[in-house]
Design a protein around this motif. Structure first.
Motif, mmCIF file in Angstrom:
data_model
loop_
_atom_site.group_PDB
_atom_site.id
_atom_site.type_symbol
_atom_site.label_atom_id
_atom_site.label_comp_id
_atom_site.label_asym_id
_atom_site.label_seq_id
_atom_site.Cartn_x
_atom_site.Cartn_y
_atom_site.Cartn_z
ATOM 1 N N MET A 9 14.418 -63.944 -91.621
ATOM 2 C CA MET A 9 13.340 -63.712 -92.569
ATOM 3 C C MET A 9 12.237 -64.749 -92.409
ATOM 4 S SD MET A 9 11.960 -61.830 -94.740
ATOM 5 C CE MET A 9 13.313 -60.659 -94.831
ATOM 6 N N GLN A 10 12.617 -65.987 -92.199
ATOM 7 C CA GLN A 10 11.621 -67.035 -91.995
ATOM 8 C C GLN A 10 10.771 -66.736 -90.758
ATOM 9 O OE1 GLN A 10 13.183 -70.970 -91.130
ATOM 10 N NE2 GLN A 10 11.395 -71.950 -92.027
ATOM 11 N N THR A 11 11.429 -66.306 -89.680
ATOM 12 C CA THR A 11 10.694 -65.969 -88.454
ATOM 13 C C THR A 11 9.763 -64.786 -88.681
ATOM 14 O OG1 THR A 11 12.465 -66.806 -87.038
ATOM 15 C CG2 THR A 11 10.948 -65.220 -86.058
ATOM 16 N N LEU A 12 10.260 -63.766 -89.344
ATOM 17 C CA LEU A 12 9.461 -62.559 -89.572
ATOM 18 C C LEU A 12 8.212 -62.880 -90.386
ATOM 19 C CD1 LEU A 12 9.753 -59.471 -88.975
ATOM 20 C CD2 LEU A 12 10.662 -59.235 -91.291
ATOM 21 N N VAL A 13 8.369 -63.626 -91.458
ATOM 22 C CA VAL A 13 7.237 -63.960 -92.321
ATOM 23 C C VAL A 13 6.249 -64.867 -91.591
ATOM 24 C CG1 VAL A 13 6.579 -65.189 -94.418
ATOM 25 C CG2 VAL A 13 8.502 -63.585 -94.472
ATOM 26 N N GLN A 14 6.748 -65.870 -90.905
ATOM 27 C CA GLN A 14 5.862 -66.788 -90.190
ATOM 28 C C GLN A 14 5.071 -66.079 -89.098
ATOM 29 O OE1 GLN A 14 8.448 -69.931 -88.817
ATOM 30 N NE2 GLN A 14 8.299 -71.086 -90.731
ATOM 31 N N GLN A 15 5.734 -65.191 -88.358
ATOM 32 C CA GLN A 15 5.053 -64.466 -87.289
ATOM 33 C C GLN A 15 4.006 -63.499 -87.860
ATOM 34 O OE1 GLN A 15 5.230 -64.882 -84.035
ATOM 35 N NE2 GLN A 15 6.880 -66.389 -84.005
ATOM 36 N N ALA A 16 4.314 -62.869 -88.981
ATOM 37 C CA ALA A 16 3.342 -61.975 -89.615
ATOM 38 C C ALA A 16 2.125 -62.763 -90.095
ATOM 39 C CB ALA A 16 3.995 -61.235 -90.777
ATOM 40 N N GLN A 17 2.357 -63.936 -90.671
ATOM 41 C CA GLN A 17 1.248 -64.771 -91.121
ATOM 42 C C GLN A 17 0.379 -65.217 -89.953
ATOM 43 O OE1 GLN A 17 3.397 -67.853 -93.213
ATOM 44 N NE2 GLN A 17 3.181 -66.842 -95.204
ATOM 45 N N ALA A 18 1.006 -65.611 -88.859
ATOM 46 C CA ALA A 18 0.261 -66.089 -87.695
ATOM 47 C C ALA A 18 -0.616 -64.991 -87.101
ATOM 48 C CB ALA A 18 1.230 -66.614 -86.635
ATOM 49 N N ARG A 19 -0.188 -63.742 -87.234
ATOM 50 C CA ARG A 19 -0.933 -62.627 -86.659
ATOM 51 C C ARG A 19 -1.867 -61.942 -87.655
ATOM 52 N NH1 ARG A 19 3.664 -63.280 -83.862
ATOM 53 N NH2 ARG A 19 3.833 -62.478 -81.718
ATOM 54 N N GLY A 20 -1.810 -62.349 -88.925
ATOM 55 C CA GLY A 20 -2.610 -61.682 -89.944
ATOM 56 C C GLY A 20 -2.158 -60.269 -90.228
#
Length: 285
Positions: free
Chosen positions: A190-201
């Motif tokens: 979940m941490q990876t998914l959220v962080q990657q989504a934030q990084a990509r907008g």
């Protein structure tokens, strides 16, 4: 990608004739780049909502706007292009069992490459370093050349999530991404998914049975019950009373699904030490 639902109702294709719609008419807006968790008991309509947002099934009533466009009045080619900007991760990833993991992950790019390039990638993976990086984000880099049918259930679920990192999508729709994972792997994924989504907008909408994880990971929580929105609140405002009412007669689901014996084996496999992968020659049968 912005989402707008105005009076949208939907009936699941597998529903019995005369059954109540899985989604009752609802109004909902999700801003571009927003992250939203949808929680609620089994049968609340969460998966049907994702299917509607993914333009996989038309509303039975009301209007859906995806990125400012109504997908169901678009020409067929325009609808296909719009679907190419969406990424739907079902609870059980549709991974061919005899396929190599590298090929399964690179399939996330299919909407952005041509027919011949996609066929060639089946035999000669086009960007192995990108697939390796996506898997590494979910702690699966050592499975790059494994066959899918040799993975545990939790590993397959994380391979399905790794696809999102290569997809040319502005909207990620993720259905129960943690159902086959133990608590430690759940937090990491979940941490990876959220962080990657934030990084990509990227706009992220996820359905979750893990209520505690949803409250910790998402700023906005939508509670669904009987096909309706029971509440739509910032995570800090979701109280124990809200959750008790939402899960009435389903209070056992508040703690999230327990590990089955099969999942426990997956947990052991996921945490077993592994040697660095050896070079592998890919044979396609």
């Amino acid at each position: 990608m912005k989402l707008e639902l105005d009076g949208v109702a939907a009936r699941h294709p597998a529903a019995r004739p005369g059954a109540a719609p899985a989604l009752q008419p609802l109004r909902l807006q999700v801003a571009e780049g927003e992250h939203v968790a949808v929680i609620g008991p089994s049968g609340a309509g969460k998966t049907t909502l994702l299917m509607v947002l993914a333009c996989a099934m038309p509303p039975a009533a009301g209007t859906l706007q995806v990125g400012g466009q109504n997908p169901w009045v678009m020409p067929r080619r325009a609808l296909q292009r719009l679907r190419g900007r969406l990424f739907l991760a079902p609870q059980t990833p549709p991974l061919p069992p005899r396929q190599r993991v590298v090929t399964a992950v690179l399939a996330g790019r299919l909407p952005s490459i041509g027919l011949w390039a996609s066929l060639r990638s089946l035999f000669y993976p086009s960007d192995i370093p990108a697939a390796h990086a996506a898997l590494e984000a979910f702690d699966l880099a050592d499975k790059l050349f494994e066959r899918v049918d040799r993975l545990s259930g939790g590993e397959r679920q994380r391979v399905g999530l790794a696809r999102a990192l290569l997809a040319p999508a502005a909207l990620w729709l993720v259905d129960e991404p943690l159902s086959a994972l133990d608590p430690t792997r759940s937090r990491q994924a979940m941490q990876t998914l959220v962080q990657q989504a934030q990084a990509r907008g990227v706009t992220l909408v996820a359905t979750l049975h893990h209520v505690e994880m949803a409250l910790k990971s998402f700023p906005r929580i939508i509670g669904m019950r009987d096909g309706q929105v029971a509440f739509d609140l910032p995570a800090p405002q979701v109280s124990a009373q809200h959750l008790q009412a939402l899960y009435a007669q389903h209070l056992h689901e508040l703690d999230g699904p327990a590990l089955t014996p099969y999942d426990a084996l997956d947990h052991a496999a996921d945490h077993a030490p592994s040697a660095p992968p050896l070079p592998v020659v890919m044979h396609c049968r």
